[in-house]
Design a protein around this motif. Structure first.
Motif, short mmCIF file in Angstrom:
data_model
loop_
_atom_site.label_atom_id
_atom_site.label_comp_id
_atom_site.label_asym_id
_atom_site.label_seq_id
_atom_site.Cartn_x
_atom_site.Cartn_y
_atom_site.Cartn_z
N LYS A 177 5.86 12.79 38.75
CA LYS A 177 5.10 13.57 37.77
C LYS A 177 5.75 13.51 36.39
CE LYS A 177 2.42 16.98 40.19
NZ LYS A 177 2.12 18.39 40.30
N GLN A 178 7.08 13.55 36.34
CA GLN A 178 7.78 13.51 35.07
C GLN A 178 7.64 12.16 34.40
OE1 GLN A 178 11.65 14.61 36.43
NE2 GLN A 178 11.33 16.79 36.08
N SER A 179 7.50 11.09 35.17
CA SER A 179 7.41 9.76 34.58
C SER A 179 5.99 9.41 34.15
CB SER A 179 7.94 8.70 35.55
OG SER A 179 7.08 8.57 36.65
N GLU A 180 4.98 10.13 34.64
CA GLU A 180 3.59 9.81 34.30
C GLU A 180 3.31 9.87 32.80
OE1 GLU A 180 1.18 12.19 36.88
OE2 GLU A 180 1.68 10.97 38.62
N PRO A 181 3.74 10.92 32.08
CA PRO A 181 3.47 10.91 30.63
C PRO A 181 4.13 9.73 29.93
CG PRO A 181 4.05 13.11 31.35
CD PRO A 181 4.30 12.17 32.51
N PHE A 182 5.35 9.38 30.33
CA PHE A 182 6.04 8.24 29.73
C PHE A 182 5.27 6.96 30.01
CE2 PHE A 182 8.84 4.58 30.17
CZ PHE A 182 9.32 4.50 28.88
N THR A 183 4.82 6.79 31.25
CA THR A 183 4.07 5.59 31.61
C THR A 183 2.80 5.48 30.80
OG1 THR A 183 4.99 5.65 33.84
CG2 THR A 183 3.01 4.34 33.54
N SER A 184 2.09 6.59 30.65
CA SER A 184 0.86 6.60 29.87
C SER A 184 1.15 6.25 28.41
CB SER A 184 0.20 7.98 29.97
OG SER A 184 -0.94 8.04 29.16
#
Length: 66
Positions: A10-17
């Motif tokens: 969940k924490q990496s999803e904004p970065f990936t986006s």
């Protein structure tokens, strides 16, 4: 999947986006610059240099907590 793995995902999803959006914009910019006659190696070096300058500028800004 354990709770720690879910939290990490969940924490990496904004970065990936963000990364995907930045990369798409960068590819568009590269294509535009190539259409103006610039070569991929010079574009890559200029992008890397500009990105480094941006990171340094951000690191120098004072952050305030609201």
């Amino acid at each position: 999947m354990g709770s720690a793995a879910r939290r990490t995902k969940k924490q990496s999803e904004p970065f990936t986006s963000c990364r995907l959006m930045v990369e798409a914009a960068m590819q568009e910019m590269i294509a535009n610059l190539q259409s103006k006659g610039l070569q991929p190696p010079e574009i890559a070096l200029a992008l890397a240099d500009a990105a480094e300058d941006y990171v340094i500028r951000l690191a120098g800004e004072k952050r305030t907590v609201h």
